[in-house]
Design a protein around this motif. Structure first.
Motif, PDB file in Angstrom:
ATOM      1  N   PHE A  46      11.490  13.941 -33.518  1.00 33.22           N
ATOM      2  CA  PHE A  46      10.849  14.351 -32.261  1.00 33.22           C
ATOM      3  C   PHE A  46      10.229  15.745 -32.406  1.00 33.22           C
ATOM      4  CE2 PHE A  46      13.500  11.172 -29.864  1.00 33.22           C
ATOM      5  CZ  PHE A  46      12.443  10.551 -29.220  1.00 33.22           C
ATOM      6  N   ASP A  47      10.944  16.633 -33.089  1.00 32.96           N
ATOM      7  CA  ASP A  47      10.450  18.005 -33.285  1.00 32.96           C
ATOM      8  C   ASP A  47       9.180  18.019 -34.125  1.00 32.96           C
ATOM      9  OD1 ASP A  47      12.649  18.880 -31.882  1.00 32.96           O
ATOM     10  OD2 ASP A  47      13.839  19.299 -33.668  1.00 32.96           O
ATOM     11  N   VAL A  48       9.181  17.241 -35.203  1.00 30.45           N
ATOM     12  CA  VAL A  48       8.006  17.173 -36.078  1.00 30.45           C
ATOM     13  C   VAL A  48       6.818  16.587 -35.320  1.00 30.45           C
ATOM     14  CG1 VAL A  48       7.036  16.069 -38.132  1.00 30.45           C
ATOM     15  CG2 VAL A  48       9.346  17.033 -38.209  1.00 30.45           C
ATOM     16  N   LEU A  49       7.059  15.523 -34.564  1.00 28.09           N
ATOM     17  CA  LEU A  49       5.992  14.902 -33.781  1.00 28.09           C
ATOM     18  C   LEU A  49       5.438  15.886 -32.748  1.00 28.09           C
ATOM     19  CD1 LEU A  49       4.310  12.444 -33.033  1.00 28.09           C
ATOM     20  CD2 LEU A  49       6.187  11.672 -31.565  1.00 28.09           C
ATOM     21  N   THR A  50       6.335  16.603 -32.066  1.00 27.37           N
ATOM     22  CA  THR A  50       5.906  17.610 -31.086  1.00 27.37           C
ATOM     23  C   THR A  50       5.055  18.682 -31.741  1.00 27.37           C
ATOM     24  OG1 THR A  50       7.876  17.287 -29.717  1.00 27.37           O
ATOM     25  CG2 THR A  50       6.712  19.363 -29.460  1.00 27.37           C
ATOM     26  N   TYR A  51       5.520  19.170 -32.879  1.00 30.38           N
ATOM     27  CA  TYR A  51       4.799  20.245 -33.585  1.00 30.38           C
ATOM     28  C   TYR A  51       3.409  19.788 -34.025  1.00 30.38           C
ATOM     29  CZ  TYR A  51       4.240  24.455 -36.385  1.00 30.38           C
ATOM     30  OH  TYR A  51       3.792  25.658 -36.893  1.00 30.38           O
ATOM     31  N   LEU A  52       3.317  18.562 -34.560  1.00 30.21           N
ATOM     32  CA  LEU A  52       2.025  18.053 -35.027  1.00 30.21           C
ATOM     33  C   LEU A  52       1.057  17.833 -33.865  1.00 30.21           C
ATOM     34  CD1 LEU A  52       3.154  15.504 -37.772  1.00 30.21           C
ATOM     35  CD2 LEU A  52       2.054  17.721 -38.116  1.00 30.21           C
ATOM     36  N   LEU A  53       1.568  17.249 -32.770  1.00 30.81           N
ATOM     37  CA  LEU A  53       0.719  17.051 -31.590  1.00 30.81           C
ATOM     38  C   LEU A  53       0.216  18.380 -31.052  1.00 30.81           C
ATOM     39  CD1 LEU A  53       2.765  14.281 -29.711  1.00 30.81           C
ATOM     40  CD2 LEU A  53       0.480  14.014 -30.697  1.00 30.81           C
ATOM     41  N   ASN A  54       1.097  19.362 -31.039  1.00 36.58           N
ATOM     42  CA  ASN A  54       0.729  20.691 -30.564  1.00 36.58           C
ATOM     43  C   ASN A  54      -0.294  21.334 -31.500  1.00 36.58           C
ATOM     44  OD1 ASN A  54       1.398  22.521 -28.358  1.00 36.58           O
ATOM     45  ND2 ASN A  54       2.099  23.918 -29.955  1.00 36.58           N
ATOM     46  N   TRP A  55      -0.109  21.123 -32.798  1.00 37.33           N
ATOM     47  CA  TRP A  55      -1.006  21.687 -33.812  1.00 37.33           C
ATOM     48  C   TRP A  55      -2.423  21.121 -33.656  1.00 37.33           C
ATOM     49  CZ3 TRP A  55      -0.782  25.463 -37.455  1.00 37.33           C
ATOM     50  CH2 TRP A  55      -1.778  25.466 -38.433  1.00 37.33           C
ATOM     51  N   PHE A  56      -2.510  19.826 -33.363  1.00 39.20           N
ATOM     52  CA  PHE A  56      -3.818  19.191 -33.195  1.00 39.20           C
ATOM     53  C   PHE A  56      -4.323  19.266 -31.743  1.00 39.20           C
ATOM     54  CE2 PHE A  56      -2.308  17.098 -37.109  1.00 39.20           C
ATOM     55  CZ  PHE A  56      -3.390  17.378 -37.934  1.00 39.20           C
ATOM     56  N   GLU A  57      -3.685  20.151 -30.970  1.00 37.76           N
ATOM     57  CA  GLU A  57      -4.118  20.517 -29.611  1.00 37.76           C
ATOM     58  C   GLU A  57      -3.968  19.398 -28.586  1.00 37.76           C
ATOM     59  OE1 GLU A  57      -7.985  22.280 -29.714  1.00 37.76           O
ATOM     60  OE2 GLU A  57      -7.332  23.955 -30.981  1.00 37.76           O
ATOM     61  N   TYR A  58      -3.035  18.481 -28.833  1.00 43.13           N
ATOM     62  CA  TYR A  58      -2.648  17.523 -27.797  1.00 43.13           C
ATOM     63  C   TYR A  58      -1.454  18.137 -27.053  1.00 43.13           C
ATOM     64  CZ  TYR A  58      -5.564  14.147 -30.307  1.00 43.13           C
ATOM     65  OH  TYR A  58      -6.619  13.493 -30.908  1.00 43.13           O
ATOM     66  N   HIS A  59      -1.737  19.242 -26.367  1.00 42.96           N
ATOM     67  CA  HIS A  59      -0.669  20.079 -25.835  1.00 42.96           C
ATOM     68  C   HIS A  59       0.185  19.379 -24.776  1.00 42.96           C
ATOM     69  CE1 HIS A  59      -2.323  23.273 -28.149  1.00 42.96           C
ATOM     70  NE2 HIS A  59      -3.436  23.357 -27.447  1.00 42.96           N
ATOM     71  N   THR A  60      -0.458  18.695 -23.857  1.00 44.91           N
ATOM     72  CA  THR A  60       0.287  18.019 -22.787  1.00 44.91           C
ATOM     73  C   THR A  60       1.191  16.933 -23.358  1.00 44.91           C
ATOM     74  OG1 THR A  60      -1.479  18.443 -21.179  1.00 44.91           O
ATOM     75  CG2 THR A  60       0.098  16.699 -20.648  1.00 44.91           C
ATOM     76  N   LEU A  61       0.648  16.136 -24.269  1.00 43.63           N
ATOM     77  CA  LEU A  61       1.440  15.070 -24.892  1.00 43.63           C
ATOM     78  C   LEU A  61       2.602  15.656 -25.695  1.00 43.63           C
ATOM     79  CD1 LEU A  61       1.794  12.064 -25.368  1.00 43.63           C
ATOM     80  CD2 LEU A  61       0.200  12.233 -27.299  1.00 43.63           C
ATOM     81  N   ALA A  62       2.348  16.757 -26.377  1.00 41.11           N
ATOM     82  CA  ALA A  62       3.396  17.420 -27.163  1.00 41.11           C
ATOM     83  C   ALA A  62       4.548  17.880 -26.262  1.00 41.11           C
ATOM     84  CB  ALA A  62       2.813  18.616 -27.908  1.00 41.11           C
ATOM     85  N   LYS A  63       4.216  18.423 -25.106  1.00 36.41           N
ATOM     86  CA  LYS A  63       5.237  18.891 -24.166  1.00 36.41           C
ATOM     87  C   LYS A  63       6.068  17.731 -23.626  1.00 36.41           C
ATOM     88  CE  LYS A  63       2.265  22.741 -22.839  1.00 36.41           C
ATOM     89  NZ  LYS A  63       1.345  23.301 -21.813  1.00 36.41           N
ATOM     90  N   ILE A  64       5.387  16.645 -23.297  1.00 38.74           N
ATOM     91  CA  ILE A  64       6.090  15.466 -22.769  1.00 38.74           C
ATOM     92  C   ILE A  64       7.033  14.885 -23.827  1.00 38.74           C
ATOM     93  CG2 ILE A  64       5.781  13.089 -21.957  1.00 38.74           C
ATOM     94  CD1 ILE A  64       3.155  14.032 -20.639  1.00 38.74           C
ATOM     95  N   VAL A  65       6.549  14.770 -25.064  1.00 40.00           N
ATOM     96  CA  VAL A  65       7.375  14.252 -26.160  1.00 40.00           C
ATOM     97  C   VAL A  65       8.593  15.148 -26.370  1.00 40.00           C
ATOM     98  CG1 VAL A  65       7.461  13.898 -28.663  1.00 40.00           C
ATOM     99  CG2 VAL A  65       5.517  13.040 -27.347  1.00 40.00           C
ATOM    100  N   LEU A  66       8.392  16.459 -26.320  1.00 38.94           N
ATOM    101  CA  LEU A  66       9.492  17.412 -26.522  1.00 38.94           C
ATOM    102  C   LEU A  66      10.576  17.236 -25.463  1.00 38.94           C
ATOM    103  CD1 LEU A  66      10.679  19.881 -27.990  1.00 38.94           C
ATOM    104  CD2 LEU A  66       9.384  21.316 -26.401  1.00 38.94           C
ATOM    105  N   ILE A  67      10.173  17.181 -24.186  1.00 43.30           N
ATOM    106  CA  ILE A  67      11.156  17.102 -23.098  1.00 43.30           C
ATOM    107  C   ILE A  67      11.856  15.748 -23.074  1.00 43.30           C
ATOM    108  CG2 ILE A  67      11.490  17.207 -20.608  1.00 43.30           C
ATOM    109  CD1 ILE A  67      10.907  19.906 -21.894  1.00 43.30           C
ATOM    110  N   ILE A  68      11.099  14.673 -23.195  1.00 42.86           N
ATOM    111  CA  ILE A  68      11.706  13.336 -23.174  1.00 42.86           C
ATOM    112  C   ILE A  68      12.584  13.120 -24.405  1.00 42.86           C
ATOM    113  CG2 ILE A  68      11.221  10.864 -23.307  1.00 42.86           C
ATOM    114  CD1 ILE A  68       8.851  11.298 -21.489  1.00 42.86           C
ATOM    115  N   GLY A  69      12.111  13.561 -25.569  1.00 42.79           N
ATOM    116  CA  GLY A  69      12.902  13.450 -26.785  1.00 42.79           C
ATOM    117  C   GLY A  69      14.201  14.224 -26.691  1.00 42.79           C
ATOM    118  N   ALA A  70      14.109  15.455 -26.187  1.00 45.33           N
ATOM    119  CA  ALA A  70      15.307  16.288 -26.047  1.00 45.33           C
ATOM    120  C   ALA A  70      16.304  15.654 -25.079  1.00 45.33           C
ATOM    121  CB  ALA A  70      14.912  17.680 -25.556  1.00 45.33           C
TER     122      ALA A  70
END
Length: 218
Positions: A46-70
């Motif tokens: 989940f952390d790697v997926l969040t980081y990659l999404l954030n890196w490629f500027e899918y910021h909203t999706l990255a935040k959702i993945v982080l919170i739901i994953g956590a």
């Protein structure tokens, strides 16, 4: 600027979650408990997926993945360990994180994910799920896990609250500076008009409001 800082915070939280999973891996090894390794691997994914999404500027999706994953990981850990180890404290960190990374601009998303965290906590408290294997700890190990869980959740929450306070301070400081600059510009403009002996007028077509300077009226 605020959006950029929140994006940076999202990446930092992903790295922090990875560090927490490593920390608890060593704690589990020291206590002889080896049932949560799969959980830590899932958290890392989940952390790697969040980081990659954030890196490629899918910021909203990255935040959702982080919170739901956590929340998914916290739910499983809390369901397995129960109240004794204090893993439920991370639900509070998750709620604070929702508001920290989404901010006031996206408060509806932050509120929705916060309610989601509360619901997950209540469900895991009220019900027992047979597919989650229950952990058995000695009283000493329970104290070790409780102190570790509570301390990390508390420190993480405090750091995010400090981030929000700092961000609010920067915004307030910029607003004050902008207001002061507008006052100075207004004063310069008024002095320039008076010095040139020229009257001015302005018509606000949207509000149908006509402004005439005192000099023009006279």
């Amino acid at each position: 600027m605020a959006a950029e800082k929140r994006a940076i915070l999202t990446g930092q939280l992903a790295i922090l979650c990875f560090a927490i999973s490593l920390f608890f891996t060593f704690v589990d090894i020291s206590t002889g408990y080896n049932e949560s390794f799969l959980l830590y691997i899932l958290l890392t994914l989940f952390d790697v997926l969040t980081y990659l999404l954030n890196w490629f500027e899918y910021h909203t999706l990255a935040k959702i993945v982080l919170i739901i994953g956590a929340n998914s990981i916290i739910f499983t850990a809390y369901e397995a360990e129960g109240l004794a180890t204090g893993s439920f404290a991370f639900f509070i960190s998750s709620i604070v994180a929702s508001f920290a990374i989404f901010g006031y601009e996206n408060r509806s998303k932050a509120l929705f994910l916060s309610i989601f965290s509360v619901i997950v906590f209540l469900v895991s408290t009220a019900f027992e799920f047979s597919w989650v294997e229950k952990a058995e700890f000695s009283p000493e190990d329970e104290r070790v896990y409780f102190v570790a869980n509570f301390s990390i959740a508390l420190v993480t929450s405090i750091l995010m609250i400090l981030f929000l306070i700092k961000l609010n301070h920067i915004t307030e400081e910029r607003l004050i500076n902008t207001t002061e600059e507008l006052k100075k510009n207004k004063l310069r403009f008024e002095l320039a008009i008076r010095g040139s002996s020229v009257g001015i007028w302005d018509w606000d077509t949207e509000n149908d409001d006509l402004f005439l300077s005192p000099l023009l009226i006279s």
